[in-house]
Design a protein around this motif. Structure first.
Motif, mmCIF file in Angstrom:
data_model
loop_
_atom_site.group_PDB
_atom_site.id
_atom_site.type_symbol
_atom_site.label_atom_id
_atom_site.label_comp_id
_atom_site.label_asym_id
_atom_site.label_seq_id
_atom_site.Cartn_x
_atom_site.Cartn_y
_atom_site.Cartn_z
ATOM 1 N N SER A 168 -23.271 70.536 25.864
ATOM 2 C CA SER A 168 -24.357 69.663 26.298
ATOM 3 C C SER A 168 -24.228 69.319 27.775
ATOM 4 C CB SER A 168 -24.369 68.377 25.466
ATOM 5 O OG SER A 168 -23.129 67.696 25.584
ATOM 6 N N GLN A 209 -28.850 79.801 29.603
ATOM 7 C CA GLN A 209 -29.548 79.231 30.753
ATOM 8 C C GLN A 209 -29.271 80.048 32.018
ATOM 9 O OE1 GLN A 209 -31.685 76.818 30.667
ATOM 10 N NE2 GLN A 209 -31.261 75.662 28.789
ATOM 11 N N VAL A 248 -24.940 66.558 34.652
ATOM 12 C CA VAL A 248 -26.223 66.836 34.014
ATOM 13 C C VAL A 248 -25.970 67.091 32.537
ATOM 14 C CG1 VAL A 248 -28.249 68.327 33.994
ATOM 15 C CG2 VAL A 248 -27.100 67.818 36.163
ATOM 16 N N GLU A 249 -26.700 66.390 31.662
ATOM 17 C CA GLU A 249 -26.516 66.487 30.229
ATOM 18 C C GLU A 249 -27.819 66.900 29.552
ATOM 19 O OE1 GLU A 249 -23.234 63.365 28.779
ATOM 20 O OE2 GLU A 249 -25.052 62.411 29.563
ATOM 21 N N ALA A 250 -27.671 67.618 28.432
ATOM 22 C CA ALA A 250 -28.841 68.050 27.672
ATOM 23 C C ALA A 250 -29.342 66.913 26.796
ATOM 24 C CB ALA A 250 -28.488 69.258 26.812
ATOM 25 N N ARG A 251 -30.639 66.637 26.876
ATOM 26 C CA ARG A 251 -31.276 65.719 25.930
ATOM 27 C C ARG A 251 -31.867 66.492 24.755
ATOM 28 N NH1 ARG A 251 -34.581 61.236 29.561
ATOM 29 N NH2 ARG A 251 -32.737 60.232 30.484
ATOM 30 N N LEU A 266 -23.884 70.555 31.658
ATOM 31 C CA LEU A 266 -24.280 71.717 32.455
ATOM 32 C C LEU A 266 -23.321 71.890 33.628
ATOM 33 C CD1 LEU A 266 -26.718 73.773 32.641
ATOM 34 C CD2 LEU A 266 -27.562 72.297 34.489
ATOM 35 N N TRP A 291 -33.453 67.811 30.051
ATOM 36 C CA TRP A 291 -32.167 67.482 30.654
ATOM 37 C C TRP A 291 -32.243 66.150 31.383
ATOM 38 C CZ3 TRP A 291 -27.920 70.706 30.003
ATOM 39 C CH2 TRP A 291 -28.189 71.950 29.418
ATOM 40 N N LEU A 341 -34.144 75.450 34.512
ATOM 41 C CA LEU A 341 -33.585 75.103 33.211
ATOM 42 C C LEU A 341 -34.652 75.086 32.130
ATOM 43 C CD1 LEU A 341 -31.119 72.180 34.072
ATOM 44 C CD2 LEU A 341 -30.514 74.474 33.277
ATOM 45 N N THR A 353 -26.637 74.683 26.851
ATOM 46 C CA THR A 353 -26.370 75.545 27.998
ATOM 47 C C THR A 353 -26.542 77.027 27.699
ATOM 48 O OG1 THR A 353 -24.025 75.557 27.410
ATOM 49 C CG2 THR A 353 -24.745 73.904 28.999
#
Length: 779
Positions: A357, A394, A384-387, A359, A375, A371, A391
């Motif tokens: 999660s 990407q 930077v984190e995935a909502r 990046l 994010w 992306l 990854t």
């Protein structure tokens, strides 16, 4: 009144049900190393117990096997619906159309928890439902296989496969306790089922014996009287072989490589932000995580997350409010003093095999393009984190704005300032004194904070320290806590986590704000270029940790204390040419592993350091231990059948001395099977004895003692009466065995000892009657 046979069957079913429960729980124990044991564990215990009790009660009413399984499935559906789906169910337990509509979303959410989470996961309701539901369904299947189909060995294979799933998903050391418990439960199931069959066979033999009036007893009837010790020894032998293979041989076998994007073993490795990187770095499979290229003077490190709060035992990952990546608050420009030069660089990253999660981005990022998914960015640490999404797959571009102070400018500034958080200076009350004492000693006489940090960096990268992935494990300080750091400073061997933790804590004892970054080294050049930029390949083994120190007016400056990895941080004087300035943010390793850095240089003087054994890379050492271990493991595995066969023969002879003539005859039958001599079910002991005397070198006198004993025992109640001649019968069995072995060809005799076929082929079976023919006496 129930018959004795019916009572025995109920008792066996009860034991098998208990064994299935124990085996299922043992198979799930490794899962607790991947998923934190929360409410799902209690749900799993309850649903397994409910399903198995339902099956046991249903069988007491003599219902058909299909009906038993259908009732268990109904109970399983009702339980899962009541616990997880009752809001849309009828009467809380009966699924409705709306219930089934919810299932795809729930399973999708559970899949995202697995794909995006980092072990050990804290499961939400979707993942908990998936675990509990799957376990309940597994209980229905295993119950049917063991209790109805009476195939406990097949069930054991399935349970072992289930127990291996967590280890495949997150490679780790073998959970010995869980494996031993599972092996014991499976052996218990096999033994209980075998005993039930033996009792049924004995009852049938007794009934058949009551009607027997003529003809000598066949080998099939005498085999029913063989003691259960032989079967027990076989079960123990199978279990011992499995234990040795799993604990000794399997870890030594070559591990399969994962092809980028193949998905053969999942979407790729993740990032462990708990600083437990030792297992990741020691992982036997090396996977290409990503490729990158950049227009920076040297390829940048890629950060994933930062850790600031130190509890004394662990470093806690930073948390805070994240902003949508496309918002104005997400990645603003850094507050840098006007006189500090700032350079802007672009880095392109292509993820090949990384499931996280977080990046990987160059620091400090001010913009990201390309992306997929949703994010968010944490402005405090530029992570930077995935909502939504992750990854994997990407392909994106990161724009970084890097402060580039001169040596004079960085020396003129102090570490710290009004903008830092209190936790960047936090130290535990029980911090070992060695940390502060060595920090003060190594920085004595430093003219500035930067010089003090440079002195620490040079000391760690000098000849006193050695990079090692194995020493921490052997010495027992594989971690980042205060005690682990103190131990590392004593033995001065470790990997990046130890170097980064020690550096950060020592800086704090000098009142300098510090934190630790987890991310990736820049990797190694592939030799390719895109848009005149060299392409670098980053492997999973290049997961890295390094410290950062905050300087007022400049920001967070990374340092590289890990001996033999990367390039040390240093700033050039103002008079240097523009391309010669080196700073921490752009610092990149001249090689990605210690083995690729044969010529280290002092970061202050530029003079080469004299290489010695203390700075040699672990990969350069020749270790003969693995080869010796493989040889010993092979020898142990080869010796197990011989040992098990010897133990069973000793049990048979002991039973023979106590008057069990069938056990003595079993010694002869097993020896014949080992030598490839047929032992068909249709042949009586007298007929087989005559054939062994005529064709296989057996003595007529010793064989006569055995034949008389087995014939008398066959007509005696219980089939175990030896008329007081137990010792003579046991001696005769030993003599016949020795004579058969002596008469066989040397190659056949050796094969019989090393690979005894009687461990898996029983007298009177189809394979026992299809031997290689009588072994002729050796000439």
């Amino acid at each position: 009144m129930p018959s004795a046979e019916s009572s025995s069957r109920r008792s066996a079913d009860l034991l098998l049900t208990a064994g299935v429960f124990a085996a299922l729980i043992a198979a799930l124990l490794p899962l607790m190393r991947v998923v934190r044991p929360t409410g799902w564990l209690l749900g799993t215990l309850v649903i397994v117990a409910v399903v198995l009790v339902t099956g046991y009660v249903a069988r007491r009413f003599r219902l058909p096997a299909l009906a038993v399984s259908l009732i268990e499935v109904a109970v399983w559906v009702a339980f899962v619906t009541l616990v997880f789906l009752r809001d849309s169910a009828f009467l809380l337990v009966i699924p409705t159309v709306e219930t089934f509509r919810e299932l795809p979303d729930i399973l999708t959410a559970a899949g995202e928890e697995i794909a995006l989470g980092v072990a050990p996961l804290t499961p939400g309701a979707p993942l908990s439902m998936l675990i509990v539901g799957a376990t309940g369904l597994l209980a229905v299947v295993i119950d049917h296989v063991v209790l109805t189909a009476r195939m406990p060995l097949l069930a054991g294979v399935g349970l072992i496969a289930v127990s291996l799933i967590p280890a495949i998903a997150v490679p780790a050391e073998i959970d010995v306790v869980a494996f031993v418990l599972l092996a014991a439960a499976i052996l218990f199931l096999i033994r209980t089922d075998t005993r039930t069959r033996e009792e049924a066979g004995s009852a049938e033999a007794t009934r058949a014996g009551a009607t027997r009036t003529t003809a000598s007893p066949s080998s099939a009837s005498t085999a029913a009287g063989v003691s259960a010790s032989g079967v027990s020894a076989t079960a123990i032998g199978i279990g011992a072989i499995a234990v040795v293979v799993a604990l000794v041989a399997t870890p030594l076998l070559p591990q399969p490589a994962i092809r980028p994007g193949s998905g053969d073993l999942g979407p790729g490795p993740g990032i462990d932000a708990t600083l437990q990187l030792g297992d990741d770095l020691r992982r036997p499979r090396e996977v290409e995580v990503l490729q990158m290229r950049s227009d920076a003077p040297s390829p940048p490190y890629l950060r994933a997350t930062t850790l600031t709060e130190f509890t004394g035992a662990v470093w806690e990952p930073d948390t805070g409010r994240s902003y949508p990546l496309d918002s104005a608050e997400a990645l603003t420009a850094l507050p840098v003093d006007p006189e500090i030069q700032v350079a802007e660089y672009s880095t392109t990253v292509e993820i090949r095999n990384l499931n996280s999660s977080w990046l990987p981005v160059s620091y400090p990022a001010i913009g990201i393009e390309g992306l997929d998914g949703v994010w968010g960015a944490l402005p405090y640490n530029r992570t930077v984190e995935a909502r939504q999404g992750g990854t994997q797959g990407q392909d994106y571009e990161v724009v970084s704005s890097v402060p580039r102070p001169t040596l004079e400018q960085i020396r003129a500034r102090s570490a710290g300032g009004a903008g830092v958080r209190a936790d960047t200076l936090g130290l535990p009350a029980d911090l070992p004194p060695i940390v502060g004492e060595l920090a003060a000693e190594m920085t004595a006489g430093a003219a500035s904070d930067y010089d003090a940090l440079l002195a620490l960096q040079s000391w760690f990268r000098g000849a006193d320290f050695r990079y090692s992935l194995e020493a921490p494990v052997e010495e027992g300080f594989d971690g980042s806590g205060a005690e682990a750091v103190a131990r590392f400073l004593e033995v001065r061997e470790g990997y990046c986590v130890h170097y980064a933790s020690a550096f950060a804590l020592m800086a704090r004892t000098l009142d300098m704000p510090s934190r630790i970054v987890v991310g990736y080294l820049p990797g190694t050049s592939t030799g390719d270029a895109v848009d005149f930029q060299s392409v670098y390949s980053v492997m999973s083994g290049q997961l890295h940790a390094w410290p950062e120190i905050y300087f007022e007016g400049v920001g967070w400056i990374p340092f590289e204390p890990t001996n033999g990895l990367g390039q040390p941080t240093r700033f050039s004087p103002e008079a240097s040419a523009p391309g010669e300035t080196a700073d921490g943010a752009d610092a990149a390793p001249e090689a990605s592993t210690p083995a690729d850095v044969p010529d280290a240089v002092d970061p202050d003087t530029g003079e080469p350091l004299t290489p010695d054994a203390g700075t040699a890379a672990p990969d350069d050492e020749v270790d003969a231990l693995p080869a010796v271990t493989v040889v010993l493991a092979v020898l142990v595995v080869l010796a197990i059948p011989l040992i098990v066969r010897d133990l069973r023969r000793r049990q048979q002879l002991s039973a023979a001395r106590s008057g069990d003539a069938a056990a003595a005859w079993a010694v002869v039958q097993d020896t014949a099977i080992d030598l490839g001599i047929p032992s068909p079910i249709s042949e009586s002991p007298r007929g087989m004895g005559a054939r062994l005397i005529a064709e296989a070198g057996a003595s007529a006198d010793a064989m006569g003692v055995l034949i008389r004993a087995i014939e008398r025992a066959s007509y005696a109640p219980g089939g175990r009466h030896g008329f007081g001649q137990g010792e003579a019968t046991a001696v005769a069995a030993q003599e016949v065995r020795a004579q058969l072995l002596a008469a066989a060809q040397p190659a056949r005799r050796l094969l019989a000892l090393v690979v005894p076929r009687s461990l898996i082929i029983r007298p009177g079976s189809l394979y026992a009657g299809a031997g290689r023919g009588a072994s002729r006496p050796a000439r």
